[in-house]
Design an enzyme around this catalytic site. Structure first.
Site, PDB file in Angstrom:
ATOM      1  N   CYS A  96       7.787   5.776   2.454  1.00 57.66           N
ATOM      2  CA  CYS A  96       6.437   6.299   2.257  1.00 57.66           C
ATOM      3  C   CYS A  96       5.595   5.831   3.440  1.00 57.66           C
ATOM      4  O   CYS A  96       6.147   5.465   4.474  1.00 57.66           O
ATOM      5  CB  CYS A  96       5.856   5.843   0.919  1.00 57.66           C
ATOM      6  N   ALA A  97       4.302   5.801   3.299  1.00 56.03           N
ATOM      7  CA  ALA A  97       3.447   5.416   4.421  1.00 56.03           C
ATOM      8  C   ALA A  97       3.506   3.924   4.726  1.00 56.03           C
ATOM      9  O   ALA A  97       3.625   3.522   5.879  1.00 56.03           O
ATOM     10  CB  ALA A  97       2.000   5.829   4.149  1.00 56.03           C
TER      11      ALA A  97
END
Length: 195
Positions: free
Chosen positions: A69-70
């Site tokens: 994810c980020a």
């Protein structure tokens, strides 16, 4: 009764050298995915994991699954969900942010260029800031009770930081521009089945 596998946490260098061994799942929103993702990553947003579980299990039979994810928080959550279903996974510590900060390229295919958007963190900051300012303005101009809106948002931000969760991000993730198009999700699921 089966035991849940413990998700492995890999640093950027570990993940990069073994990237060809993984089925890479990016659990961010489609707009975030379009803004740049690891090479070969498939976009299965966090709230679509249950729908994709059969395909993810199939991919896990063929090799390891790396969830990104980020920053690593959503992928850690996804790994826990998948581990509870008996799917062995690994997560990239620091997410795509750490990948890019280490000097590695994020892919931005032409097909995704039209879906570019803001990262979820940026959407949360804009929404929270707007609501705080709105509460302050309405509290000064109309009635002091509107100041509770600003206080509520501030409390939510503190709770979010303490628990490493974000209810506002969950709500924003349900907006149409943050949802995968059916064709995009179907394409990702087909790619998982083909592995």
């Amino acid at each position: 009764m089966t035991t849940s596998p413990t998700p492995a946490a890999l640093g950027v260098d570990q993940a990069r050298t073994r990237l060809h061994e993984f089925t890479v799942l990016d659990v961010r929103t489609p707009a975030e995915y379009a803004s740049g993702h690891l090479p070969g990553a498939l976009n299965i947003p966090l709230d679509s994991l249950r729908v994709a579980l059969p395909e993810i299990r199939h991919a896990a039979e063929r090799g390891e699954v790396l969830v990104v994810c980020a920053s690593g928080a959503r992928s850690e959550n996804a790994c826990k969900q998948l581990a509870a279903q008996g799917v062995p996974t690994a997560t990239l510590v620091g997410g795509t942010g750490a990948w890019a900060a280490d000097g590695h390229e994020l892919h931005r295919p032409a097909a995704c260029a039209t879906r570019s958007g803001w990262a979820m963190e940026r959407q949360v900051r804009l929404t929270a800031g707007t609501l705080v300012l709105l509460g302050l303005a309405l509290g000064v101009l109309l009635h002091p009770a509107f100041l509770l809106l600003s206080a509520g948002i501030a409390g939510g931000l503190v709770f979010s930081a303490l628990t490493d969760t974000c209810g506002m991000a969950v709500m924003l993730g349900k907006l149409p521009h943050n949802r995968p198009r059916k064709a995009d999700l179907d394409t990702a699921l087909a790619a998982l089945r083909a592995r």
